[in-house]
Design a protein around this motif. Structure first.
Motif, PDB file in Angstrom:
ATOM      1  N   MET A  42       0.829  -1.195   0.000  1.00 60.45           N
ATOM      2  CA  MET A  42       0.000   0.000   0.000  1.00 60.45           C
ATOM      3  C   MET A  42       0.867   1.251   0.000  1.00 60.45           C
ATOM      4  O   MET A  42       0.605   2.211  -0.733  1.00 60.45           O
ATOM      5  CB  MET A  42      -0.846  -0.008   1.272  1.00 60.45           C
ATOM      6  CG  MET A  42      -2.288   0.237   1.062  1.00 60.45           C
ATOM      7  SD  MET A  42      -3.153  -0.404   2.495  1.00 60.45           S
ATOM      8  CE  MET A  42      -3.428   1.065   3.380  1.00 60.45           C
ATOM      9  N   ALA A  43       1.909   1.235   0.842  1.00 58.54           N
ATOM     10  CA  ALA A  43       2.773   2.408   0.964  1.00 58.54           C
ATOM     11  C   ALA A  43       3.526   2.661  -0.338  1.00 58.54           C
ATOM     12  O   ALA A  43       3.768   3.808  -0.711  1.00 58.54           O
ATOM     13  CB  ALA A  43       3.749   2.219   2.122  1.00 58.54           C
ATOM     14  N   LEU A  44       3.891   1.585  -1.038  1.00 57.90           N
ATOM     15  CA  LEU A  44       4.732   1.754  -2.220  1.00 57.90           C
ATOM     16  C   LEU A  44       3.928   1.824  -3.520  1.00 57.90           C
ATOM     17  O   LEU A  44       4.496   2.003  -4.589  1.00 57.90           O
ATOM     18  CB  LEU A  44       5.749   0.611  -2.307  1.00 57.90           C
ATOM     19  CG  LEU A  44       6.776   0.584  -1.169  1.00 57.90           C
ATOM     20  CD1 LEU A  44       7.731  -0.580  -1.351  1.00 57.90           C
ATOM     21  CD2 LEU A  44       7.538   1.895  -1.082  1.00 57.90           C
ATOM     22  N   ALA A  45       2.599   1.707  -3.421  1.00 58.20           N
ATOM     23  CA  ALA A  45       1.766   1.628  -4.626  1.00 58.20           C
ATOM     24  C   ALA A  45       1.989   2.814  -5.554  1.00 58.20           C
ATOM     25  O   ALA A  45       1.995   2.662  -6.774  1.00 58.20           O
ATOM     26  CB  ALA A  45       0.290   1.515  -4.234  1.00 58.20           C
ATOM     27  N   CYS A  46       2.179   4.016  -4.992  1.00 57.18           N
ATOM     28  CA  CYS A  46       2.365   5.206  -5.827  1.00 57.18           C
ATOM     29  C   CYS A  46       3.835   5.523  -6.051  1.00 57.18           C
ATOM     30  O   CYS A  46       4.149   6.636  -6.503  1.00 57.18           O
ATOM     31  CB  CYS A  46       1.667   6.404  -5.200  1.00 57.18           C
ATOM     32  SG  CYS A  46      -0.100   6.196  -5.123  1.00 57.18           S
TER      33      CYS A  46
END
Lengths: 336, 327
Positions: free
Chosen positions: A182-186
């Motif tokens: 989730m943290a690295l999705a963007c």
């Protein structure tokens, strides 16, 4: 080394800056009827792309509050001062309604406890898709497809099926993988990881550390890795800052810091750890306790517990200064 | 060597999923299966393993906190689950517990004096004056300030609270202390203080400990022998130095390799793949086989017995325990 670069580069432009995160003179104050408490006091550091900065210290040293300040998440009563920039863009002046543009997209965070960081009533695929839908403007369908890819990236087996699972159906290690996805999705510039492996077993901790290193190599984000566990930090960080009572007391490369610690607090912390390769019957201890951070404290904040402290230490605040190239210490008793 | 505490074939299971009207469909978690170990007077045995391996359950059973599980726990030869009424109190007095979280294991509405004097009153250990003196003594022994007695737990830091919990365990002069993760809620610099305190008490009073922990560096510091649990069963038990220098079970090897250490820098870790399986669906044969790098057909079929190999004090439950030593 990095601190020199910070000083020699006034206002680098956003694209040219190799520094993903710059923090300059960051302070956080809380005032209450008991007076003002400065829980983070004049903290400055920078992290380059692809590098990991370890932040170590015990509870109450201000390491988590520093992270919250970076994300604009300091509780309302707190007053944040100082300059923060992400890839050259200053965050200090931005309006509250602009934070969502930054938070989650440019700076992301992984918390200690994956169960409380995830929404228990939402499928994990949807939670990741939500991030992509909001920040990247993908349609829900596209976002769901990307979410499955993100789950694959963090090593979750059969990601297409797992995307339909709820957090409680996953183990602690798998949940932390989801939080990382989730943290690295963007593909943020900066990832703040606050005790990301503390709630996990050692074998799972090793898997998560391995995963974070692999993703950093692939994505190239800067990582601020906050932990009380010196051994974990020594394994994952390129550079380390040691915090005590809201201040940075020592900064060096991980190799230098752990082989040649100079601040008495750092020395004490390393010495107190039981070591498998070198067993001692009696462990060294740091006497006393962390001082109360009210306005009455004068001089070095560690002086009350320090064996080397003298009248100078109790009267004057030591500044963080370079002792050797790339090694900064805030102590009156350490000289170049 | 006569054992102070002897645990034999201890098996503890818990029903899960609430009460079912159809008892035969009720699912059961085998938290501890067929666990046996001894603790000699003055010895520290560490019980290590990952969360859910059953180490806490085994420890609590040892302290007599469960009613009549399968197997026996005997203290100085008396089965603690079938004690005659008269010897219940003396045996319970002799085995005390220290819990993980000093924030929840102390009653917030009792002063330190009340907390420490309660076990003395229950066991009728002296007059009011003697009890007061003894409590004063205890405070000094665990390194708390003398003015602590009339204060409440919330006035103390985590490390000091753990000292109060240790003082409470020491109050009735036990012979064995079961310490369940006594360090994990504490800060790094405080952990070493508590470890030193436990070590000093052991040397001065000849106390025995069952030290339950996932922190292998702390275990190496304090334990004389180490028992490793995986999914409810012991997989290896040996003297500290033998276990750390020459672990035979692949799980123990993986566990030791996963411990982060200062001075190794960024390294390629040898990883134990996968997660701990659900205790509701323990794998066949050797429970570790789905994660084991050495697993063969026999590991899926047959559960290896915990037995000695070349060293009589070193027991391993692995079909390939001998082979690895040769390698």
């Amino acid at each position: 080394m990095r601190s020199n670069r910070l000083e020699s580069e006034p206002g680098p432009s956003r694209l040219a800056s190799p520094l993903a995160l710059e923090v300059d003179g960051l302070s956080v104050d809380f005032s209450s009827h008991e007076g003002n408490k400065r829980v983070v006091d004049g903290v400055s550091y920078a992290i380059a792309r692809g590098q990991t900065l370890g932040v170590v210290g015990e509870s109450g040293c201000g390491k988590s509050m520093t992270a919250l300040a970076l994300l604009g998440l300091v509780p309302k009563q707190g007053c944040v001062t100082g300059r923060i920039s992400v890839s050259g863009q200053g965050l200090s002046e931005i309006a509250i309604d602009e934070w969502p543009e930054i938070r989650g997209k440019r700076i992301a965070m992984v918390f200690q406890e994956p169960m409380t960081a995830l929404n228990p009533a939402m499928r994990i695929g949807d939670q990741i898709a939500e991030v992509l839908h909001l920040h990247e403007g993908l349609s829900w369908k596209e976002a769901r497809e990307r979410a499955v890819e993100e789950l694959r990236l963090v090593g979750i087996p059969s990601p297409a099926e797992r995307a339909n699972a709820y957090p409680h159906q996953l183990s602690g290690g798998m949940r932390q993988r989801v939080v990382i996805a989730m943290a690295l999705a963007c593909r943020p510039d900066v990832l703040i990881a606050d005790e990301p492996t503390t709630a996990l077993d050692v074998t799972i901790q090793a898997q998560i550390l391995e995963l974070m290193q692999r993703l950093q190599d692939e994505i190239g984000m800067a990582v601020q890795f906050i932990s009380h566990n010196l051994a974990v930090v020594s394994e994952i960080a390129d550079d380390v800052i040691v915090m005590y009572a809201g201040q940075i007391v020592e900064r060096a490369s991980a190799d230098e810091l752990f082989s040649n610690p100079l601040h008495p607090y750092t020395q004490g912390l390393i010495a107190t750890l039981p070591k498998i390769e070198n067993r001692q019957d009696e462990l060294p201890v740091i006497p006393g306790m962390v001082p109360r951070l009210d306005g009455t404290l004068k001089g070095c904040r560690f002086a009350g517990r320090c064996v080397k402290a003298d009248s100078e230490c109790h009267a004057l605040i030591p500044v963080l200064r370079s002792i050797s190239p790339g090694h900064d210490v805030a102590c009156h008793k350490v000289r170049p | 060597m006569t054992a102070l505490l002897s645990v034999k074939e201890l098996t503890i299971s818990f029903p899960v999923g609430g009460v079912s009207l159809l008892p035969r469909r009720r699912r059961v978690i085998q938290a501890v299966q067929d666990v046996s170990f001894d603790i000699a007077p003055g010895e520290t045995l560490a019980l290590v393993g990952e969360s859910g391996c059953g180490k806490t359950t085994a420890g609590r059973a040892t302290a007599g906190l469960y009613k009549a599980p399968k197997g026996t726990v005997s203290f100085r030869g008396q089965d603690i689950f079938n004690l005659p009424r008269a010897s219940r109190k003396p045996v319970r007095r002799a085995i005390q517990m220290v819990f993980q979280d000093p924030f929840s294991s102390l009653d917030p509405r009792m002063t330190v004096f009340e907390i420490l004097s309660e076990p003395l009153k229950i066991n009728r250990m002296g007059s009011a004056r003697e009890i007061r003196e003894r409590v004063q003594d205890l405070i000094g022994q665990v390194g708390l300030p003398a003015d602590s007695l009339n204060r409440y737990p919330h006035e103390f830091s985590g490390g000091q609270r753990q000292r109060i919990a240790i003082a409470r365990a020491l109050a009735p002069e036990p012979e064995l202390i079961v310490a369940d993760e006594p360090l994990s809620a504490l800060d790094v610099s405080v952990q070493s203080q508590v470890l030193n305190l436990l070590g000093a008490l052991k040397r001065e009073r000849g106390l025995s400990y069952l030290f339950i922990s996932h922190d292998l560096a702390a275990v190496h510091h304090i334990a004389d022998r180490v028992a490793v649990m995986y999914l409810g069963r012991l997989v290896e038990i040996a003297g500290r130095d033998a276990l750390f220098a020459n672990p035979r079970h692949p799980y123990t090897q993986g566990l030791l390799a996963a411990v982060p250490r200062i001075g190794q820098g960024r390294r390629k870790r040898t990883l134990i793949a996968g997660d701990l399986p659900s205790p509701l669906a323990v794998p066949s044969g050797c429970a570790f086989h789905p994660r084991c790098p050495l697993a063969q057909e026999i590991c899926r079929r047959e559960r290896p017995e915990l037995k000695t190999h070349s060293d009589v004090a070193h027991l391993t439950a692995c079909h390939f325990a001998e082979r690895k030593e040769a390698a």
